[in-house]
Design a protein around this motif. Structure first.
Motif, PDB file in Angstrom:
ATOM      1  N   ASP A   1     -32.544  -1.603 -18.385  1.00  0.00           N
ATOM      2  CA  ASP A   1     -32.216  -0.518 -17.460  1.00  0.00           C
ATOM      3  C   ASP A   1     -32.022   0.771 -18.263  1.00  0.00           C
ATOM      4  OD1 ASP A   1     -31.233   1.227 -15.552  1.00  0.00           O
ATOM      5  OD2 ASP A   1     -29.907  -0.254 -14.617  1.00  0.00           O
TER       6      ASP A   1
ATOM      7  N   MET B   1     -32.156   3.937 -17.574  1.00  0.00           N
ATOM      8  CA  MET B   1     -31.340   5.002 -16.992  1.00  0.00           C
ATOM      9  C   MET B   1     -29.854   4.679 -17.141  1.00  0.00           C
ATOM     10  SD  MET B   1     -33.170   7.493 -16.130  1.00  0.00           S
ATOM     11  CE  MET B   1     -31.953   8.434 -15.210  1.00  0.00           C
TER      12      MET B   1
ATOM     13  N   LEU C   1     -28.860   5.489 -20.709  1.00  0.00           N
ATOM     14  CA  LEU C   1     -28.652   6.920 -20.924  1.00  0.00           C
ATOM     15  C   LEU C   1     -27.340   7.387 -20.305  1.00  0.00           C
ATOM     16  CD1 LEU C   1     -32.281   8.218 -20.324  1.00  0.00           C
ATOM     17  CD2 LEU C   1     -30.977   8.490 -22.435  1.00  0.00           C
ATOM     18  N   GLU C   2     -27.049   6.887 -19.119  1.00  0.00           N
ATOM     19  CA  GLU C   2     -25.788   7.251 -18.469  1.00  0.00           C
ATOM     20  C   GLU C   2     -24.596   6.755 -19.285  1.00  0.00           C
ATOM     21  OE1 GLU C   2     -26.172   5.589 -14.603  1.00  0.00           O
ATOM     22  OE2 GLU C   2     -27.735   7.015 -13.966  1.00  0.00           O
TER      23      GLU C   2
ATOM     24  N   ARG D   1     -33.904   9.645 -24.839  1.00  0.00           N
ATOM     25  CA  ARG D   1     -34.909   9.353 -23.813  1.00  0.00           C
ATOM     26  C   ARG D   1     -36.318   9.422 -24.393  1.00  0.00           C
ATOM     27  NH1 ARG D   1     -35.255  11.617 -17.580  1.00  0.00           N
ATOM     28  NH2 ARG D   1     -37.133  10.451 -17.035  1.00  0.00           N
TER      29      ARG D   1
ATOM     30  N   ARG E   1     -39.363   6.158 -24.918  1.00  0.00           N
ATOM     31  CA  ARG E   1     -40.651   6.173 -24.220  1.00  0.00           C
ATOM     32  C   ARG E   1     -41.681   5.193 -24.792  1.00  0.00           C
ATOM     33  NH1 ARG E   1     -44.149   9.441 -20.960  1.00  0.00           N
ATOM     34  NH2 ARG E   1     -46.129   8.328 -20.960  1.00  0.00           N
TER      35      ARG E   1
ATOM     36  N   ALA F   1     -38.679   4.134  -6.483  1.00  0.00           N
ATOM     37  CA  ALA F   1     -38.414   4.299  -7.918  1.00  0.00           C
ATOM     38  C   ALA F   1     -39.444   3.517  -8.721  1.00  0.00           C
ATOM     39  CB  ALA F   1     -37.004   3.825  -8.243  1.00  0.00           C
ATOM     40  N   CYS F   2     -39.446   3.734 -10.024  1.00  0.00           N
ATOM     41  CA  CYS F   2     -40.446   3.104 -10.888  1.00  0.00           C
ATOM     42  C   CYS F   2     -40.370   1.577 -10.793  1.00  0.00           C
ATOM     43  CB  CYS F   2     -40.227   3.540 -12.335  1.00  0.00           C
ATOM     44  SG  CYS F   2     -41.382   2.775 -13.495  1.00  0.00           S
TER      45      CYS F   2
ATOM     46  N   CYS G   1     -39.454   0.301 -14.824  1.00  0.00           N
ATOM     47  CA  CYS G   1     -38.164   0.524 -15.480  1.00  0.00           C
ATOM     48  C   CYS G   1     -37.052   0.934 -14.524  1.00  0.00           C
ATOM     49  CB  CYS G   1     -38.305   1.551 -16.600  1.00  0.00           C
ATOM     50  SG  CYS G   1     -38.596   3.257 -16.047  1.00  0.00           S
TER      51      CYS G   1
ATOM     52  N   THR H   1     -36.514   3.822 -13.080  1.00  0.00           N
ATOM     53  CA  THR H   1     -36.166   5.241 -13.103  1.00  0.00           C
ATOM     54  C   THR H   1     -36.686   5.938 -11.845  1.00  0.00           C
ATOM     55  OG1 THR H   1     -36.319   5.252 -15.520  1.00  0.00           O
ATOM     56  CG2 THR H   1     -36.415   7.387 -14.415  1.00  0.00           C
TER      57      THR H   1
ATOM     58  N   CYS I   1     -43.515   8.173 -13.205  1.00  0.00           N
ATOM     59  CA  CYS I   1     -42.254   7.978 -13.922  1.00  0.00           C
ATOM     60  C   CYS I   1     -42.376   8.593 -15.310  1.00  0.00           C
ATOM     61  CB  CYS I   1     -41.924   6.494 -14.035  1.00  0.00           C
ATOM     62  SG  CYS I   1     -40.489   6.146 -15.089  1.00  0.00           S
TER      63      CYS I   1
ATOM     64  N   SER J   1     -40.205   8.423 -17.625  1.00  0.00           N
ATOM     65  CA  SER J   1     -39.543   7.593 -18.634  1.00  0.00           C
ATOM     66  C   SER J   1     -40.507   6.639 -19.311  1.00  0.00           C
ATOM     67  CB  SER J   1     -38.387   6.795 -18.007  1.00  0.00           C
ATOM     68  OG  SER J   1     -37.325   7.640 -17.642  1.00  0.00           O
TER      69      SER J   1
END
Length: 302
Positions: A124, A126, A129-130, A155, A159, A187-188, A191, A193, A215, A217
């Motif tokens: 996951d 995202m 990153l969060e 990010r 990739r 959403a993707c 992944c 995102t 996407c 990402s």
């Protein structure tokens, strides 16, 4: 990532661009080249075992990200080395303030990987990153290095790993993505995102809809309904509105009355070159500034 297509798209836009926009396009072309080089290395050294087509298809139509079920294994030494390479490139070419650039170039990515949960990044990205931004003090990011700059490096460094998985998953899906009209993932599907943009192709090139989500990402593109919000998925045409900057009808904002959000959309028939969504994503960044207009934010009733 097709670097030949990237170069052709950059050249097409750079010819008419102002100096600052041309420099930005050239910066991203260089970054894309570094990312593709790493993607080739990742594919050659460890690759990614794609899920069975039946499983991939089931997850796709259920709107579940493939990586949530079949995550990537990201090697810490590989990732830290590549993150350092991306950071060095950005520090030199991104035009950051001197203190920020120096802090970025000096940051210890090996130490970062010792504390980061790369298994979360593999299932996951995202959420990874969060989590990084929430716990940024735990990663010893210096005050001189803005959190958004550090996150940009993370990010960008992810990739290549996500791209290798994306290519394998979409190959496993094959024509499954065109099996039925309607209910495409918002959403993707690889992944998870949220889509960064979408493209409307000439003449329904991608199935009946002629539209694809993109996407940024992992680079995935998947068929999507033409008349549908790219953020919440509602299909009421009367609640969708397009806006664009004067003189540029190719790049538009699709604003939704239901969710109050927007998605950037490029229309292939109005651009001068073959579409390259990584480059279009860069070009359409200026639309995010347009979206600051209050018309693009609707307060929802409780």
């Amino acid at each position: 990532m097709d670097l030949k297509l990237v170069h052709e798209a950059v050249e097409a836009y750079a010819n008419d661009a102002e100096a600052a926009d041309r420099a930005r396009l050239e910066f991203f072309e260089g970054l894309f080249a570094i990312q593709q080089e790493q993607a080739d290395l990742v594919a050659a050294e460890c690759g990614y075992e794609a899920p069975a087509a039946e499983d991939a298809g089931a997850w796709y139509w259920e709107g579940e990200a493939a990586l949530a079920h079949a995550p990537i294994s990201i090697d810490a030494a590989s990732f830290s080395g590549f993150a350092a390479k991306v950071a060095a490139y950005m520090a030199e070419h991104a035009g950051f303030a001197e203190q920020a650039a120096a802090a970025l170039a000096a940051y210890d990515w090996e130490a970062f990987c010792q504390k980061a949960d790369l298994s979360l990044a593999g299932r996951d990205p995202m959420a990874f990153l969060e989590d990084f931004l929430v716990r940024i003090d735990e990663f010893d990011v210096p005050a001189e290095l803005p959190a958004n700059v550090a996150a940009l490096v993370v990010r960008a460094a992810l990739r290549p790993y996500l791209q290798v998985a994306q290519e394998a998953v979409m190959a496993a899906l094959g024509d499954e993505v065109n099996r039925r009209a309607g209910d495409a993932p918002v959403a993707c599907p690889v992944c998870g995102t949220p889509a960064g943009a979408s493209i409307v192709h000439d003449g329904g090139a991608q199935g009946a809809s002629g539209r694809e989500q993109f996407c940024s990402s992992c680079g995935c593109q998947w068929p999507y309904e033409r008349i549908r919000c790219g953020v919440c998925g509602q299909k009421n045409q009367g609640h969708l509105h397009y806006f664009h900057i004067e003189g540029d009808s190719a790049h538009r904002l699709q604003k939704c009355d239901d969710c109050g959000q927007y998605e950037r959309v490029v229309f292939q028939s109005d651009i001068k070159t073959a579409p390259c969504m990584d480059v279009e994503d860069v070009v359409m960044a200026r639309l995010d500034h347009v979206a600051l207009d209050p018309r693009f934010r609707v307060e929802k009733e409780a």
